[in-house]
Scaffold this motif. Structure first.
Motif, PDB file in Angstrom:
ATOM      1  N   ARG A  20      37.778 127.908  31.636  1.00 20.69           N
ATOM      2  CA  ARG A  20      39.210 127.583  31.704  1.00 20.69           C
ATOM      3  C   ARG A  20      39.887 128.412  30.624  1.00 20.69           C
ATOM      4  NH1 ARG A  20      42.410 123.358  33.597  1.00 20.69           N
ATOM      5  NH2 ARG A  20      40.556 122.256  34.301  1.00 20.69           N
ATOM      6  N   ARG A  50      36.544 130.749  39.060  1.00 21.31           N
ATOM      7  CA  ARG A  50      35.707 130.035  40.032  1.00 21.31           C
ATOM      8  C   ARG A  50      34.464 130.815  40.407  1.00 21.31           C
ATOM      9  NH1 ARG A  50      36.964 124.833  39.742  1.00 21.31           N
ATOM     10  NH2 ARG A  50      39.204 124.546  39.876  1.00 21.31           N
ATOM     11  N   SER A  60      41.455 130.256  40.027  1.00 24.35           N
ATOM     12  CA  SER A  60      42.371 129.286  40.616  1.00 24.35           C
ATOM     13  C   SER A  60      43.403 128.857  39.597  1.00 24.35           C
ATOM     14  CB  SER A  60      41.610 128.062  41.138  1.00 24.35           C
ATOM     15  OG  SER A  60      40.998 127.362  40.079  1.00 24.35           O
ATOM     16  N   ARG A  61      44.595 128.613  40.108  1.00 24.06           N
ATOM     17  CA  ARG A  61      45.678 128.009  39.341  1.00 24.06           C
ATOM     18  C   ARG A  61      46.169 126.850  40.186  1.00 24.06           C
ATOM     19  NH1 ARG A  61      51.709 129.963  37.721  1.00 24.06           N
ATOM     20  NH2 ARG A  61      52.083 128.180  36.369  1.00 24.06           N
ATOM     21  N   GLY A  62      45.876 125.664  39.724  1.00 27.64           N
ATOM     22  CA  GLY A  62      46.172 124.492  40.534  1.00 27.64           C
ATOM     23  C   GLY A  62      45.297 124.520  41.771  1.00 27.64           C
ATOM     24  N   GLU A  63      45.912 124.369  42.934  1.00 30.82           N
ATOM     25  CA  GLU A  63      45.160 124.370  44.197  1.00 30.82           C
ATOM     26  C   GLU A  63      45.065 125.762  44.822  1.00 30.82           C
ATOM     27  OE1 GLU A  63      43.591 121.682  45.546  1.00 30.82           O
ATOM     28  OE2 GLU A  63      44.117 120.741  43.649  1.00 30.82           O
ATOM     29  N   THR A  64      45.680 126.756  44.196  1.00 31.21           N
ATOM     30  CA  THR A  64      45.717 128.103  44.749  1.00 31.21           C
ATOM     31  C   THR A  64      44.608 128.954  44.158  1.00 31.21           C
ATOM     32  OG1 THR A  64      48.118 127.910  44.916  1.00 31.21           O
ATOM     33  CG2 THR A  64      47.187 130.114  45.131  1.00 31.21           C
ATOM     34  N   ARG A  65      43.917 129.685  45.027  1.00 31.98           N
ATOM     35  CA  ARG A  65      42.857 130.597  44.570  1.00 31.98           C
ATOM     36  C   ARG A  65      43.283 132.022  44.815  1.00 31.98           C
ATOM     37  NH1 ARG A  65      36.987 128.145  44.856  1.00 31.98           N
ATOM     38  NH2 ARG A  65      37.519 125.994  44.416  1.00 31.98           N
TER      39      ARG A  65
END
Length: 81
Positions: A20, A50, A60-65
């Protein structure tokens, strides 16, 4: 948009899987910086690595890859969170 990096920072390409990190600088020309910020990868945001295979990364940032090539990942300076 910053073009300098702090002493503790490293290129995103050097971060390990499941790391992270926080983006501290975006290097490269105006087009590269604009492309990254339009994708939502801007200075100050936290992302998670990831997958790291070869030079490419999936982050990924939040739910977006996002899939990033080695060259692009090397221009994103990060620090551990």
């Amino acid at each position: 948009m910053s073009s300098t990096s702090s002493p503790q920072s490293l290129p995103l390409s050097m971060a390990g899987e499941n790391a992270r990190v926080r983006i501290v600088a975006l290097l490269g020309g105006p087009g590269t910086v604009r492309r990254l910020t339009e994708m939502g990868l801007n200075v100050g945001c936290e992302i998670i690595v990831r997958q790291s295979q070869g030079g490419g990364l999936v982050v990924s940032r939040g739910e977006t890859r996002f899939a990033l090539g080695a060259g692009m990942a090397h221009k994103i300076m990060v620090c551990p969170v």
